[in-house]
Each structure stands twice: as C-alpha cells, then as structure tokens.
Design a protein around this motif. Structure first.
Motif, PDB file in Angstrom:
ATOM      1  N   LEU A   7      -1.595 -10.659   1.363  1.00  0.00           N
ATOM      2  CA  LEU A   7      -2.554  -9.888   0.582  1.00  0.00           C
ATOM      3  C   LEU A   7      -3.343  -8.968   1.514  1.00  0.00           C
ATOM      4  O   LEU A   7      -3.788  -9.385   2.576  1.00  0.00           O
ATOM      5  N   GLN A   8      -3.475  -7.711   1.087  1.00  0.00           N
ATOM      6  CA  GLN A   8      -4.230  -6.721   1.845  1.00  0.00           C
ATOM      7  C   GLN A   8      -5.066  -5.940   0.852  1.00  0.00           C
ATOM      8  O   GLN A   8      -4.526  -5.186   0.037  1.00  0.00           O
ATOM      9  N   SER A   9      -6.358  -6.089   0.903  1.00  0.00           N
ATOM     10  CA  SER A   9      -7.234  -5.490  -0.095  1.00  0.00           C
ATOM     11  C   SER A   9      -7.290  -3.968  -0.016  1.00  0.00           C
ATOM     12  O   SER A   9      -7.632  -3.308  -0.986  1.00  0.00           O
ATOM     13  N   ASP A  10      -6.939  -3.378   1.121  1.00  0.00           N
ATOM     14  CA  ASP A  10      -7.030  -1.925   1.266  1.00  0.00           C
ATOM     15  C   ASP A  10      -5.808  -1.176   0.720  1.00  0.00           C
ATOM     16  O   ASP A  10      -5.821   0.047   0.655  1.00  0.00           O
ATOM     17  N   LYS A  12      -3.355   0.397  -2.026  1.00  0.00           N
ATOM     18  CA  LYS A  12      -3.480   0.877  -3.403  1.00  0.00           C
ATOM     19  C   LYS A  12      -2.271   0.484  -4.246  1.00  0.00           C
ATOM     20  O   LYS A  12      -2.355   0.373  -5.451  1.00  0.00           O
ATOM     21  N   ALA A  13      -1.120   0.297  -3.603  1.00  0.00           N
ATOM     22  CA  ALA A  13       0.103  -0.089  -4.309  1.00  0.00           C
ATOM     23  C   ALA A  13       0.875  -1.080  -3.447  1.00  0.00           C
ATOM     24  O   ALA A  13       0.766  -1.046  -2.223  1.00  0.00           O
ATOM     25  N   PRO A  14       1.648  -1.959  -4.067  1.00  0.00           N
ATOM     26  CA  PRO A  14       2.442  -2.903  -3.282  1.00  0.00           C
ATOM     27  C   PRO A  14       3.421  -2.178  -2.363  1.00  0.00           C
ATOM     28  O   PRO A  14       3.931  -1.104  -2.692  1.00  0.00           O
ATOM     29  N   PHE A  15       3.665  -2.746  -1.215  1.00  0.00           N
ATOM     30  CA  PHE A  15       4.544  -2.164  -0.210  1.00  0.00           C
ATOM     31  C   PHE A  15       5.414  -3.293   0.335  1.00  0.00           C
ATOM     32  O   PHE A  15       4.903  -4.329   0.745  1.00  0.00           O
ATOM     33  N   ALA A  16       6.729  -3.113   0.322  1.00  0.00           N
ATOM     34  CA  ALA A  16       7.647  -4.155   0.774  1.00  0.00           C
ATOM     35  C   ALA A  16       8.411  -3.703   2.009  1.00  0.00           C
ATOM     36  O   ALA A  16       8.846  -2.560   2.101  1.00  0.00           O
ATOM     37  N   VAL A  17       8.554  -4.618   2.968  1.00  0.00           N
ATOM     38  CA  VAL A  17       9.360  -4.384   4.165  1.00  0.00           C
ATOM     39  C   VAL A  17      10.342  -5.541   4.253  1.00  0.00           C
ATOM     40  O   VAL A  17       9.956  -6.704   4.120  1.00  0.00           O
ATOM     41  N   ILE A  18      11.608  -5.233   4.468  1.00  0.00           N
ATOM     42  CA  ILE A  18      12.632  -6.267   4.594  1.00  0.00           C
ATOM     43  C   ILE A  18      13.171  -6.223   6.017  1.00  0.00           C
ATOM     44  O   ILE A  18      13.665  -5.187   6.466  1.00  0.00           O
ATOM     45  N   TYR A  19      13.058  -7.336   6.723  1.00  0.00           N
ATOM     46  CA  TYR A  19      13.610  -7.450   8.065  1.00  0.00           C
ATOM     47  C   TYR A  19      14.959  -8.158   7.951  1.00  0.00           C
ATOM     48  O   TYR A  19      15.046  -9.234   7.353  1.00  0.00           O
TER      49      TYR A  19
END
Length: 145
Positions: A7-10, A12-19
């Motif tokens: 969770l990151q309060s700053d 504005k929209a969900p962001f996904a990174v796949i390693y």
C-alpha cells in the motif's frame, strides 16, 4: 506465482510490476488480467520485459511479419493482441488506415497526397504510412473534407 501487495498512499492509481526470469504463459495471463481491469493501459513486450503503455503515448500500430508492433515516440514494442483487439481497446482517438495499420489521430503531424491518388500520413515522431483506398473515405470524413 508469488504475489505481494504494498500500500502506498501517494499513488493515484494502482501500478503493477512483475519480476520474472522469462515471459511464460502464466505471466502473460497475469498481464492480461491486470490490463483488462485497467482499460487505460495497453500491455506490450520489449525484449523480455512487459511494459504498460498509456494509449496517448502510442503513435501507431502496425502488423509486420505477423507481429503486432506498437510505436511510441522513440521505441517499438510487441503486442500479443491482434490489431482488431487493440482497435477495440484504444477507442475513438485511433483510426485504422489500412488492413495492417492503426494510427493515433491526436499524434498526426500532417497528410500529403502521393502518387496514384494515395495519401501519406506523417506522425509527429516521423513515422510515415499510407492510407489505403478502402479507409480513405472514413479518414476524409474525419478531416471534414
């Protein structure tokens, strides 16, 4: 597949990174599921990476040797989606100009006549392509001519 949510309060929209060590069918399915939830992003591949592109960053999409290539200002990306699927996802700012090309109308630089009554389009990133006769009437309607 291991999944972690932070969770990151700053944001504005969900962001996904796949390693991942390689792009497998499981990874592709995960990207497709994430992309469907966020219709404002288009998934594409660059070498072994999967990136999410905003439609406004895509200048044109062209089918080359049975591969769908997305062109941005300086880079090219591969998509596993068919041209008609991308056309549906991208919406009204994009127009098909031939059997194998879709352009972003907002990033069109100019249109010029060419030999044989064909018109050539030049995008703001310098990419050029021709409008096929089949799609020319719709393009002229868009221009209001």
């Amino acid at each position: 597949m291991k999944v972690e949510i932070k969770l990151q309060s700053d944001l504005k929209a969900p962001f996904a990174v796949i390693y991942t060590a390689e792009v497998t069918a499981e990874v592709q399915r995960a990207v497709s599921l994430l992309a469907e939830e966020h219709a404002d992003l288009i998934s594409a591949a660059e070498e072994e990476k999967i990136v999410m592109l905003h439609p406004e960053d895509i200048y044109l999409i062209r089918v080359e040797s049975d591969k769908t290539i997305l062109y941005t200002a300086k880079r090219q990306y591969r998509s596993n989606k068919r041209l008609y699927e991308l056309e549906h996802l991208l919406g009204k700012n994009f127009m098909r100009i031939s059997k194998g090309v879709i352009i972003n109308l907002q990033l069109l630089d100019y249109v010029a006549p060419s030999l044989g009554g064909v018109m050539v389009l030049v995008m703001k990133n310098g990419q050029r392509d021709y409008i096929s006769r089949k799609y020319l009437p719709a393009f002229k309607r868009y221009l209001g001519i």
